[in-house]
Motif scaffolding. Structure first.
Motif, PDB file in Angstrom:
ATOM      1  N   SER A 173       0.828  -0.990  -0.030  1.00  0.00           N
ATOM      2  CA  SER A 173      -0.026   0.136   0.075  1.00  0.00           C
ATOM      3  C   SER A 173       0.794   1.221  -0.123  1.00  0.00           C
ATOM      4  N   GLN A 174       1.981   1.120   0.607  1.00  0.00           N
ATOM      5  CA  GLN A 174       2.639   2.353   0.669  1.00  0.00           C
ATOM      6  C   GLN A 174       3.561   2.862  -0.510  1.00  0.00           C
ATOM      7  N   VAL A 175       3.914   1.698  -1.393  1.00  0.00           N
ATOM      8  CA  VAL A 175       4.416   1.639  -2.710  1.00  0.00           C
ATOM      9  C   VAL A 175       3.469   2.192  -3.609  1.00  0.00           C
ATOM     10  N   ALA A 176       2.209   1.800  -3.385  1.00  0.00           N
ATOM     11  CA  ALA A 176       1.059   2.506  -4.109  1.00  0.00           C
ATOM     12  C   ALA A 176       0.921   3.979  -4.002  1.00  0.00           C
ATOM     13  N   GLU A 177       1.126   4.329  -2.693  1.00  0.00           N
ATOM     14  CA  GLU A 177       0.877   5.850  -2.263  1.00  0.00           C
ATOM     15  C   GLU A 177       2.301   6.483  -2.897  1.00  0.00           C
ATOM     16  N   LEU A 178       3.531   5.915  -2.923  1.00  0.00           N
ATOM     17  CA  LEU A 178       4.607   6.546  -3.349  1.00  0.00           C
ATOM     18  C   LEU A 178       4.590   6.828  -4.873  1.00  0.00           C
ATOM     19  N   ASP A 179       4.005   5.915  -5.456  1.00  0.00           N
ATOM     20  CA  ASP A 179       3.803   5.836  -7.129  1.00  0.00           C
ATOM     21  C   ASP A 179       2.873   7.038  -7.477  1.00  0.00           C
ATOM     22  N   GLY A 180       1.889   7.310  -6.620  1.00  0.00           N
ATOM     23  CA  GLY A 180       0.874   8.357  -6.783  1.00  0.00           C
ATOM     24  C   GLY A 180       1.500   9.621  -6.390  1.00  0.00           C
ATOM     25  N   MET A 181       2.414   9.568  -5.462  1.00  0.00           N
ATOM     26  CA  MET A 181       3.079  10.866  -4.993  1.00  0.00           C
ATOM     27  C   MET A 181       3.967  11.507  -6.244  1.00  0.00           C
ATOM     28  N   ARG A 182       4.744  10.286  -6.685  1.00  0.00           N
ATOM     29  CA  ARG A 182       5.837  10.453  -7.595  1.00  0.00           C
ATOM     30  C   ARG A 182       5.068  11.079  -8.924  1.00  0.00           C
ATOM     31  N   GLU A 183       3.871  10.747  -9.030  1.00  0.00           N
ATOM     32  CA  GLU A 183       3.066  11.221 -10.514  1.00  0.00           C
ATOM     33  C   GLU A 183       2.811  12.585 -10.059  1.00  0.00           C
ATOM     34  N   ARG A 184       2.344  12.945  -8.940  1.00  0.00           N
ATOM     35  CA  ARG A 184       1.884  14.210  -8.712  1.00  0.00           C
ATOM     36  C   ARG A 184       3.198  15.116  -8.766  1.00  0.00           C
ATOM     37  N   ALA A 185       4.281  14.615  -8.059  1.00  0.00           N
ATOM     38  CA  ALA A 185       5.261  15.310  -8.123  1.00  0.00           C
ATOM     39  C   ALA A 185       6.077  15.531  -9.391  1.00  0.00           C
ATOM     40  N   ALA A 186       5.569  14.890 -10.391  1.00  0.00           N
ATOM     41  CA  ALA A 186       6.114  15.061 -11.925  1.00  0.00           C
ATOM     42  C   ALA A 186       5.522  15.929 -12.303  1.00  0.00           C
ATOM     43  N   GLN A 187       4.053  15.848 -12.125  1.00  0.00           N
ATOM     44  CA  GLN A 187       3.253  16.925 -12.708  1.00  0.00           C
ATOM     45  C   GLN A 187       3.611  18.364 -11.903  1.00  0.00           C
ATOM     46  N   ALA A 188       3.904  18.336 -10.825  1.00  0.00           N
ATOM     47  CA  ALA A 188       4.146  19.635 -10.016  1.00  0.00           C
ATOM     48  C   ALA A 188       5.485  20.240 -10.801  1.00  0.00           C
ATOM     49  N   GLU A 189       6.409  19.088 -10.958  1.00  0.00           N
ATOM     50  CA  GLU A 189       7.802  19.721 -11.519  1.00  0.00           C
ATOM     51  C   GLU A 189       7.314  20.469 -12.971  1.00  0.00           C
ATOM     52  N   LYS A 190       6.388  19.752 -13.665  1.00  0.00           N
ATOM     53  CA  LYS A 190       6.167  20.274 -15.079  1.00  0.00           C
ATOM     54  C   LYS A 190       5.580  21.844 -14.951  1.00  0.00           C
ATOM     55  N   MET A 191       4.697  21.920 -14.056  1.00  0.00           N
ATOM     56  CA  MET A 191       4.068  23.073 -13.554  1.00  0.00           C
ATOM     57  C   MET A 191       5.016  24.257 -13.176  1.00  0.00           C
ATOM     58  N   LEU A 192       6.252  23.903 -12.376  1.00  0.00           N
ATOM     59  CA  LEU A 192       7.077  24.614 -11.736  1.00  0.00           C
ATOM     60  C   LEU A 192       7.903  25.102 -12.573  1.00  0.00           C
ATOM     61  N   GLU A 193       8.101  24.446 -13.910  1.00  0.00           N
ATOM     62  CA  GLU A 193       9.333  24.807 -14.852  1.00  0.00           C
ATOM     63  C   GLU A 193       9.248  26.134 -15.315  1.00  0.00           C
ATOM     64  N   PRO A 194       8.036  26.624 -15.657  1.00  0.00           N
ATOM     65  CA  PRO A 194       8.378  28.015 -16.059  1.00  0.00           C
ATOM     66  C   PRO A 194       8.675  29.099 -14.989  1.00  0.00           C
ATOM     67  N   TRP A 195       8.134  28.760 -13.793  1.00  0.00           N
ATOM     68  CA  TRP A 195       8.378  29.423 -12.545  1.00  0.00           C
ATOM     69  C   TRP A 195       9.782  29.490 -12.429  1.00  0.00           C
ATOM     70  N   LYS A 196      10.388  28.160 -12.441  1.00  0.00           N
ATOM     71  CA  LYS A 196      11.985  28.230 -12.189  1.00  0.00           C
ATOM     72  C   LYS A 196      12.530  29.125 -13.114  1.00  0.00           C
ATOM     73  N   LYS A 197      12.308  28.832 -14.513  1.00  0.00           N
ATOM     74  CA  LYS A 197      12.769  29.595 -15.566  1.00  0.00           C
ATOM     75  C   LYS A 197      12.704  31.076 -15.051  1.00  0.00           C
ATOM     76  N   ARG A 198      11.636  31.695 -14.476  1.00  0.00           N
ATOM     77  CA  ARG A 198      11.453  33.150 -14.596  1.00  0.00           C
ATOM     78  C   ARG A 198      12.314  33.295 -13.246  1.00  0.00           C
ATOM     79  N   THR A 199      12.472  32.623 -12.357  1.00  0.00           N
ATOM     80  CA  THR A 199      13.216  32.787 -10.923  1.00  0.00           C
ATOM     81  C   THR A 199      14.707  33.064 -11.288  1.00  0.00           C
ATOM     82  N   GLU A 200      15.247  32.228 -12.439  1.00  0.00           N
ATOM     83  CA  GLU A 200      16.432  32.203 -12.888  1.00  0.00           C
ATOM     84  C   GLU A 200      16.881  33.636 -13.513  1.00  0.00           C
TER      85      GLU A 200
END
Length: 495
Positions: free
Chosen positions: A61-88
């Motif tokens: 069950s924990q692995v399943a939760e981590l997989d879900g969190m990894r997917e959400r983190a990947a989505q958040a990373e994609k959403m943050l890319e423009p902000w990272k670029k802007r910050t730089e």
């Protein structure tokens, strides 16, 4: 007889049967005990298997939760890319703005002739590991210093640049490279470091080792070679130490029966400080310059104290004179770069020096007090400035209130145990920041420059003749042969 034998045999058989029965009972008991033991082990293993099955289920069950969190983190990373670029981009723009602000500020300070002050905070050393940090960099132009009274808040200090333990030698030199170019262009430039002993002055000036950074004047930082087809350059250097009020020529080679000449501090008509009778070495490359510096450093007075294992016991003055002659206009510009590594101020109770070292410390503190008096007089606009109170202030008289572009480094220790000395050094630097020099370029035509050298040479010869008691020529006395030779030489130069 037969009946007796049978009875004896029967008795033996009964005894054997009894023994066999006892052995059988013992074996049965052992088997029962082993059976109980095996039953216990089986129960324990069953419990272990059940626990392992529960753990496997939980981990799944924990692995399943981590997989879900990894997917959400990947989505958040994609959403943050423009902000990272802007910050730089913002950070890059901020750094450029800071660099432009610093450059324009320094240009304004040059136009005003103001003395520039850079502050540098060194890292902690092992003996200060248990002490609190008392001074820290706030931004590129300011720092904060803890108050002596803990009830009060930290005090702000503003300077032309502030460096901390994360700043490299190249970072520091990048802000000084304009001054190096000014020396090549014909201005007098002075860089000196002030602070308590062990605060990092010699490291900043980079004179303790072969000073690669300052040698970049010719190699990298200043567009020297680019002007090689336009100008002829001559570079001459001299090196002194002010040890216990005595000015010592560090480039003078001692020999048996050879007496060091008396060094005289003088000013030329423009107000530039000169040291007569000093050894001057002409250099043609950065390697020659490094070699000359190292030769002088090997002769400098140093000693170990409680505050610093390699403490400088004298003020070091290194002078580089750069004379450039323009091939087309025949204009001669003469710039002077003075690097001064001041000995550190120290409290005798802290440094725990005795004997000769105590006399050295007293002499150092005396000279720094005289320098403080000069700074105080200049900032208050007093008519009389006590330059002649000490040889150190005479040597720096064209740097403080004179015609030079001057940069002062104030070096600080971050440790709370040195808070008193750090506060005093910062106050010293704030006063120096208010000094304004009358900066001017040293440039003449080739003929005027030649005549000045002739006049200076004649003045030196006349002074030596006066000291030796030799007969001096009377004014108006003519020398027909000398005049004819001079005219012939002048005609050849014109051709």
């Amino acid at each position: 007889k037969s009946l007796g034998e049978l009875r004896a045999q029967h008795k033996d058989l009964r005894e054997q049967q009894s023994k066999t029965s006892q052995e059988l009972t013992r074996v049965q008991l052992q088997l029962q005990e082993r059976e109980v033991e095996l039953d216990g082990q089986l129960k324990e293993k069953a419990l272990t298997i059940d626990k392992l099955e529960e753990d496997v289920t939980q981990l799944t069950s924990q692995v399943a939760e981590l997989d879900g969190m990894r997917e959400r983190a990947a989505q958040a990373e994609k959403m943050l890319e423009p902000w990272k670029k802007r910050t730089e981009e913002v950070q890059e723009a901020f750094q450029k703005e800071q660099a432009l602000r610093k450059r324009y500020h320094n240009q304004m300070q040059d136009m005003k002739g103001a003395v520039r002050v850079f502050a540098r905070i060194r890292p902690k050393v092992p003996r200060e590991a248990d002490q609190e940090v008392a001074v820290w960099r706030r931004d590129a132009f300011s720092l904060e210093c803890a108050a002596k009274d803990k009830k009060s808040g930290p005090k702000d200090y503003n300077f032309d640049a502030v460096f901390d333990e994360h700043s490299s030698q190249e970072d520091v030199f990048a802000d000084c490279r304009g001054l190096m170019a000014s020396a090549v262009d014909g201005f007098n430039v002075t860089v000196f470091a002030y602070g308590q002993t062990g605060a990092g002055k010699t490291h900043t000036m980079r004179l303790a080792r072969p000073c690669r950074a300052w040698c970049h004047v010719q190699r990298r930082r200043v567009p020297w070679r680019r002007y090689a087809h336009e100008c002829e350059a001559r570079v001459v250097c001299s090196m002194f130490e002010l040890y216990r009020d005595d000015l010592v020529d560090l480039l003078f080679t001692k020999a048996k029966g050879k007496v060091p000449p008396t060094l005289d501090i003088k000013k030329d008509p423009r107000g530039t400080v000169k040291v007569d009778n000093a050894v001057e070495i002409e250099v043609a490359s950065p390697e020659d310059l490094q070699k000359t510096i190292q030769m002088g450093m090997d002769r400098r007075h140093v000693a170990a104290t409680k505050m610093n294992a390699d403490s400088s016991r004298s003020h070091l003055i290194f002078i580089v004179t750069i004379e450039c002659t323009n091939r087309k206009s025949k204009q001669v510009s003469s710039g002077k770069l003075t690097l001064c590594d001041l000995a550190g101020s120290e409290r005798l109770k802290k440094s725990e020096v005795t004997g000769e070292q105590m006399k050295e410390a007293q002499s150092i503190n005396k000279s720094l007090t005289a320098l403080g008096d000069v700074i105080e007089a200049l900032t208050k606009g007093q008519k009389h400035v006590p330059y002649r109170n000490h040889r150190l202030t005479q040597l720096l008289s064209d740097s403080l209130g004179g015609n030079a572009k001057t940069l002062m480094f104030v070096n600080c220790s971050p440790a709370s145990g040195n808070l008193d000395e750090t506060s005093a050094a910062l106050a010293y630097a704030v006063r120096a920041k208010n000094i304004v020099n009358k900066v001017e370029k040293n440039s003449d035509s080739q003929e005027v420059s030649r005549l000045k050298k002739v006049v200076q040479m004649l003045s030196t010869e006349l002074e030596q003749a006066r000291k030796s008691g030799a007969a001096l020529p009377e004014l108006g006395q003519e020398d027909p042969e000398g005049m004819a030779a001079a005219e012939e030489k002048e005609q050849k130069e014109e051709k």
